[in-house]
Design an enzyme around this catalytic site. Structure first.
Site, PDB file in Angstrom:
ATOM      1  N   TYR A 130      41.975  15.656  15.237  1.00 24.32           N
ATOM      2  CA  TYR A 130      41.378  14.717  14.297  1.00 24.32           C
ATOM      3  C   TYR A 130      42.354  13.573  14.084  1.00 24.32           C
ATOM      4  O   TYR A 130      43.474  13.780  13.582  1.00 24.32           O
ATOM      5  CB  TYR A 130      41.052  15.381  12.940  1.00 24.32           C
ATOM      6  CG  TYR A 130      40.646  14.322  11.942  1.00 24.32           C
ATOM      7  CD1 TYR A 130      39.515  13.528  12.177  1.00 24.32           C
ATOM      8  CD2 TYR A 130      41.402  14.061  10.794  1.00 24.32           C
ATOM      9  CE1 TYR A 130      39.157  12.510  11.311  1.00 24.32           C
ATOM     10  CE2 TYR A 130      41.037  13.042   9.915  1.00 24.32           C
ATOM     11  CZ  TYR A 130      39.917  12.271  10.186  1.00 24.32           C
ATOM     12  OH  TYR A 130      39.570  11.255   9.330  1.00 24.32           O
TER      13      TYR A 130
ATOM     14  N   GLY B 148       0.815  -1.221   0.000  1.00 24.70           N
ATOM     15  CA  GLY B 148       0.000   0.000   0.000  1.00 24.70           C
ATOM     16  C   GLY B 148       0.844   1.265   0.000  1.00 24.70           C
ATOM     17  O   GLY B 148       2.001   1.266   0.420  1.00 24.70           O
TER      18      GLY B 148
ATOM     19  N   ASN C 246     -11.435  -5.542  13.299  1.00 25.89           N
ATOM     20  CA  ASN C 246     -10.601  -6.474  12.534  1.00 25.89           C
ATOM     21  C   ASN C 246      -9.146  -6.021  12.641  1.00 25.89           C
ATOM     22  O   ASN C 246      -8.832  -4.863  12.380  1.00 25.89           O
ATOM     23  CB  ASN C 246     -11.071  -6.432  11.068  1.00 25.89           C
ATOM     24  CG  ASN C 246     -10.125  -7.174  10.136  1.00 25.89           C
ATOM     25  OD1 ASN C 246      -9.402  -8.074  10.566  1.00 25.89           O
ATOM     26  ND2 ASN C 246     -10.150  -6.801   8.866  1.00 25.89           N
TER      27      ASN C 246
ATOM     28  N   ARG D 285      -2.101   8.118   3.986  1.00 22.46           N
ATOM     29  CA  ARG D 285      -2.277   9.002   5.144  1.00 22.46           C
ATOM     30  C   ARG D 285      -0.959   9.398   5.801  1.00 22.46           C
ATOM     31  O   ARG D 285      -0.901  10.298   6.622  1.00 22.46           O
ATOM     32  CB  ARG D 285      -3.212   8.315   6.163  1.00 22.46           C
ATOM     33  CG  ARG D 285      -4.652   8.241   5.698  1.00 22.46           C
ATOM     34  CD  ARG D 285      -5.464   7.196   6.440  1.00 22.46           C
ATOM     35  NE  ARG D 285      -5.251   5.846   5.926  1.00 22.46           N
ATOM     36  CZ  ARG D 285      -5.897   4.761   6.355  1.00 22.46           C
ATOM     37  NH1 ARG D 285      -6.786   4.861   7.325  1.00 22.46           N
ATOM     38  NH2 ARG D 285      -5.633   3.585   5.838  1.00 22.46           N
TER      39      ARG D 285
ATOM     40  N   LYS E 127      38.459   8.345  13.699  1.00 19.03           N
ATOM     41  CA  LYS E 127      37.840   7.541  12.634  1.00 19.03           C
ATOM     42  C   LYS E 127      38.798   6.427  12.278  1.00 19.03           C
ATOM     43  O   LYS E 127      39.972   6.691  12.000  1.00 19.03           O
ATOM     44  CB  LYS E 127      37.567   8.400  11.403  1.00 19.03           C
ATOM     45  CG  LYS E 127      36.718   7.685  10.373  1.00 19.03           C
ATOM     46  CD  LYS E 127      37.105   7.990   8.943  1.00 19.03           C
ATOM     47  CE  LYS E 127      38.360   7.253   8.530  1.00 19.03           C
ATOM     48  NZ  LYS E 127      38.721   7.428   7.127  1.00 19.03           N
TER      49      LYS E 127
END
Ligand code: UD1
Ligand code: CA
Length: 465
Positions: free
Chosen positions: A368, A12, A171, A16, A353
């Site tokens: 860093y 579907g 239902n 909505r 990282k």
């Protein structure tokens, strides 16, 4: 017991929701709503599992690629729930047994309820068994019209008479069907209703006319069968799920200082006596040890934190491992494939990282560190940057045990700083520094004696003239 098969409706548009994405991929408490349905479905041990896709089908298929043995059926266009089931007919040609039909937008159904539905269906020998619930506010749902124990038909909200709208038994959109009569009967479903759609619940009346039995099983806990049609309902259901997890976490010995702003994913594990301060999210496959303190505004995703870890305010940690006793933050960003070993310290405004920070090493301020392997007892000065990217490749920086990196250093990778070496503050290091050496790479300072004093005298003289 006969063989069972699961079919999940997810084609579907979810009109909505007013969304470009399939409704079933919207997240309920941190996971796509269809994940809940698939997890429950898996617990049934059915012979096959099939999803009906349609609206944004490719997106949905790829989102579900990780589920093994999932079959897909395309419904194009989407003409209603009965039409959706009909598209699966070729897959079930000659197949006997029970078809358990689930709705992709009903995520809270429990495995217990589903098992009971299947068992009851198979015991009674009904052609169909509808899962229902008696609710206070039935608005929007199909109503179950009964005559005593008999289910006569199901009528949708939009097609119901004022009298039928008073019915509070709804239902759920979840059913068990005997496969044998199912597809021939679906052929009789018409679309003469308010939405001009082929409604699956119309099967009930069709079966009745054919003299077949339709049973209903009303769940004890209606909240299990709540469907999601709007963003408001999505938010309400998410809140319900988050809240249940908060309660479970507290019951297991974790302190939540502000439960309402604590968000914990379904696969998260937290040890006892850990304290979680306001505004914290622990998501994905995250594990936090015992006696840890997670301060305000922290988000941790897919990470493993040991016992006694402290995460100070406003850190983001994703895909990382943090050893027991380590303190990080405030304002640290720990990115995937990073590891912070025991006794190490990561301070404010430090980003890691794919970096391993060895035991007892410290990066206290403004750094860093990317694609770096950092040994033990290393000191990383404030403002240190690993220049890991040359515009094409990511290159590694290796910093061996006991190294001292002075503040405001750029380490231009690939580069190795040997064991125990020093790098002078403000250096741009482009070549390896051997073990035990001092690397210094900056402009040499020159002092011009008396220069400033002389300048001031000259400026005063100019003003007077
Ligand atoms: C449906 C039931 C209603 C029930 C409610 C429970 C119908 C006609 N009505 O209403 O009786 O009370 O669920 O939540 O079945 N779908 C498709 N293809 C389509 C249409 C829908 O695959 O052509 C899928 C949707 O993606 C969704 C499910 O079927 O997962 C239910 O569809 P939805 O439109 O939400 O039905 P409801 O109006 O909620
Ligand atoms: Ca629905």
């Amino acid at each position: 017991m006969s063989t069972s098969h699961v079919l999940i409706l997810a084609a579907g548009k979810g009109t909505r929701m007013k969304s470009g994405r399939p409704k079933v991929l919207h997240q309920v408490a941190g996971a796509p709503m269809i994940d809940y349905v698939l997890t429950t479905a898996a617990s049934l041990g059915a012979a096959t599992r099939t999803v009906v896709v349609g609206h944004e089908a490719d997106l949905l298929r790829s989102a579900l690629a990780a589920y093994p043995d999932l079959r897909f059926v395309l419904q194009q266009p989407q003409l209603g729930t009965a039409h959706a089931v009909m598209q699966a007919e070729p897959l079930f040609a000659g197949v006997r047994g029970t078809l358990v039909l689930l709705s992709g937008d009903v995520p809270l159904l429990s495995a217990d309820t589903l098992r009971t539905l299947l068992a009851r269906h198979q015991e009674t020998g009904a052609a169909a068994t509808v899962l229902t619930a008696v609710v206070d506010n039935p608005f929007g749902y199909g109503r179950v019209v009964r005559d005593g124990d008999e289910v006569l038909r199901i009528v949708e909200q939009r097609d119901a008479t004022p009298g039928e709208r008073e019915i509070r038994e709804i239902n759920s959109g979840i059913y068990a069907f005997d496969l044998e009569p199912l597809f021939p009967a679906l052929g009789q479903v018409a679309s003469d209703n308010a939405q001009q759609e082929y409604y699956l619940p119309d099967l009930v009346a069709i079966y009745r006319r054919a003299g077949r039995r339709v049973a209903a099983y009303a769940v004890d806990r209606p909240e299990e069968i709540l469907g999601i049609n709007t963003r408001g309902e999505l938010a309400a259901m998410s809140e319900r799920v988050w809240q249940a997890r908060r309660v479970a976490l507290m019951a297991s010995g974790v302190t939540l200082e502000d439960p309402a702003t604590t968000y914990v994913g379904k696969d998260v594990v937290v040890g006892a006596d850990t304290v979680i301060r306001p505004g914290v999210s622990l998501l994905g496959r995250t594990t936090v040890g015992a006696r840890a303190v997670i301060h305000a505004g922290v988000r941790i995703v897919d990470s493993e934190l040991g016992d006694d870890v402290t995460v100070l305010d406003h850190c983001l940690v994703v895909g990382a491992r943090i050893a027991e006793g380590v303190a990080i933050g405030p304002f640290a960003h720990i990115r995937p494939e990073s590891e912070i070993c025991a006794g190490a310290r990561v301070g404010n405004f430090v980003e890691l990282k794919k970096t391993r920070l060895g035991a007892g090493s410290k990066a206290g301020h403004l750094a860093y560190l990317g694609d770096a392997t950092i040994g033990e007892k290393v000191n990383i000065g404030a403002g240190t940057i690993t220049c890991n990217y040359d515009g094409v490749n990511k290159n590694r920086t290796v910093i061996e045990d006991g190294v001292f990196i002075g503040s405001d250093t750029q380490l231009i990778a690939p580069v190795t700083i040997g064991r125990g070496a020093y790098v002078a503050a403000g250096s741009s290091i482009t070549k390896d520094v051997p073990a035990g050496a001092l690397g210094i790479a900056r402009g040499r300072q020159e002092n011009k004696e008396g220069w400033a004093t002389l300048k001031k005298v000259q400026q005063k003289a100019e003003k007077k003239t």
